[in-house]
Scaffold this active site. Structure first.
Site: not given
Length: 465
Positions: A289-290, A330, A416, A445
């Protein structure tokens, strides 16, 4: 007296000792309490007074037996029982033996200084001419909890003094993180990195500095270092080092009150500083993710420090291609429901997690004020080519596609809805030498929640790096 009746009486008197411990706690003393009982009646009480009286002998046991001796007008306390919430130390054990107490009952063991068997057992020395009966472990959990809560608050106060909280930030209390499932590691903090501007950053640092590999694990939104709890034991057992920071705004790190405090450049800067500050080397970058949007831009600044990449469900936001449909959805959801239920998010995407694990993800965010980062991060993803993040990400894409010479393992959570299979296969094409990915059919995810299997695959993949 039957054993059942004796046990019940012991618990009752130990609760009186706990009340004394709580008095000590409120006075800022180490919370240990004691009572002396003779013929079923309390003749004296005591609690720690070392700090308030500037007296190194001011332990609860000493205070209690002094008062008891005065009450019965005899320095011998034969036929008396002392109840104390913590196993006596050697000093107290000597005094209790000298007083000729018939019996000692204690609650929590003291593995560092206990003289009733934890470190030494002075009551079993055959050379002594008096022998006192010892009963251990009465209300031990309650006694230990009183001590534990005191020392948690003490450490929190010391950390607050060492790392003052900025007026424009919040800090989740340390006690909120006590007892989390499978998260036993000691915290580390730093606030003097240039990029932090005085904010306190939390990170885990587990394993020796001389380890063959250092796994630098970066989380995303709205998770924190708890995300990697299933991978850490696998790599620790193999002798490697793990460094797992909480991004500012998440986990145990400070949380700026304003959403505007968060930017791609800000978070990237202190991560670069942290790598240099800890002199990390032989790094396997672990990114999700980030943790990928930020982390994938780090190695090109210090290529000599990085040996491998474990990448999971993320992307490079280069601004020259539309955002994935799942990411756009999202962002829209976060805009409509900025206080979305974090526990529910993890339950929905990870049905194998139990309620305590899902709740642990909510712990860093006790109220809306602590959630500026969870509101800011969805809007931070660059959509245009002229965004500063885009140019850095394009440079990173060039680095990964033409200059990267380390090993790469890609793990894909196929379920995801944000960064699914198609997104990850596109990223794979951008990473030079990326081997066939590890595809997890049921993973969503938050791929590290299937971490043990992935961590073991990573050990095999990077073992000759």
């Amino acid at each position: 007296m039957s054993k059942a009746v004796l046990h019940q009486a012991d618990e009752g008197f130990m609760r009186l000792a706990l009340e004394q411990a709580q008095i000590a706690h409120r006075a800022g003393e180490v919370p240990v309490g004691a009572v002396v009982v003779k013929d079923g009646q309390v003749v004296a009480t005591g609690h720690n007074v070392c700090i308030s009286h500037s007296d190194p002998t001011g332990h609860a046991e000493i205070v209690a037996i002094r008062a008891a001796a005065a009450a019965v007008d005899n320095y011998r306390l034969e036929g008396c029982t002392l109840y104390v919430t913590l196993e006596p130390c050697a000093m107290c054990a000597g005094a209790l033996l000298h007083a000729r107490l018939g019996r000692i009952v204690y609650g929590a063991a003291d593995p560092k200084a206990g003289a009733c068997g934890s470190v030494v057992d002075l009551f079993k020395l055959p050379q002594l001419n008096h022998h006192t009966e010892v009963t251990a472990g009465v209300l031990a959990p309650e006694c230990a909890a009183e001590l534990s809560s005191f020392f948690i608050l003490l450490r929190e106060r010391r950390r607050a003094d060492a790392w003052p909280l900025r007026e424009d930030a919040l800090r989740t209390p340390e006690k909120a993180f006590v007892g989390l499932s499978d998260y036993p590691w000691e915290p580390h903090y730093v606030n003097d990195l240039k990029g932090l501007n005085g904010l306190r950053l939390h990170y885990l640092d587990i394993g020796p500095e001389s380890a063959p590999l250092t796994f630098l694990c970066l989380h995303g939104n709205p998770s924190w270092s708890y995300l990697y709890r299933k991978m850490i034991p696998v790599w620790t057992a193999a002798g490697h080092r793990m460094v797992v920071p909480d991004l500012i705004g998440f986990g145990k790190s400070d949380k700026p009150k304003r959403e505007s405090a968060h930017s791609f450049e800000f978070h990237r800067a202190y991560l670069l500083d942290l790598v240099e500050h800890l002199y990390l080397h032989n790094i396997i970058l672990v990114a999700q993710d980030w943790g990928g949007l930020l982390g994938l831009t780090l190695p090109m600044e210090a290529t000599h420090r990085y040996k491998g990449l474990l990448v999971m469900n993320t992307l490079l936001a280069t601004g020259d291609a539309p955002l994935p449909a799942g990411l756009s959805a999202w962002r829209e959801m976060c805009a409509k429901s900025p206080q979305f239920d974090i526990g529910r998010l993890f339950r929905r995407g990870n049905p194998h997690l139990n309620s305590k694990e899902c709740a642990a993800y909510e712990v860093p965010f006790p109220d809306a004020g602590h959630r500026a980062a969870t509101r800011a991060f969805p809007e931070m993803v660059a959509q245009s080519a002229d965004h500063p993040q885009s140019s850095i990400s394009r440079a990173a894409r060039d680095f990964w596609s033409t200059h990267w010479d380390g090993k790469t393992l890609m793990a894909i959570g196929k379920a995801d809805p944000v960064f699914g299979l198609d997104v990850m296969l596109t990223l794979r094409e951008q990473i030079r030498g990326c081997t066939e990915p590890l595809v997890l059919e049921e993973a969503g995810h938050f791929v590290p929640e299937h971490g043990r299997h992935i961590a073991q695959a990573a050990l095999s993949h990077f073992s000759h790096t």
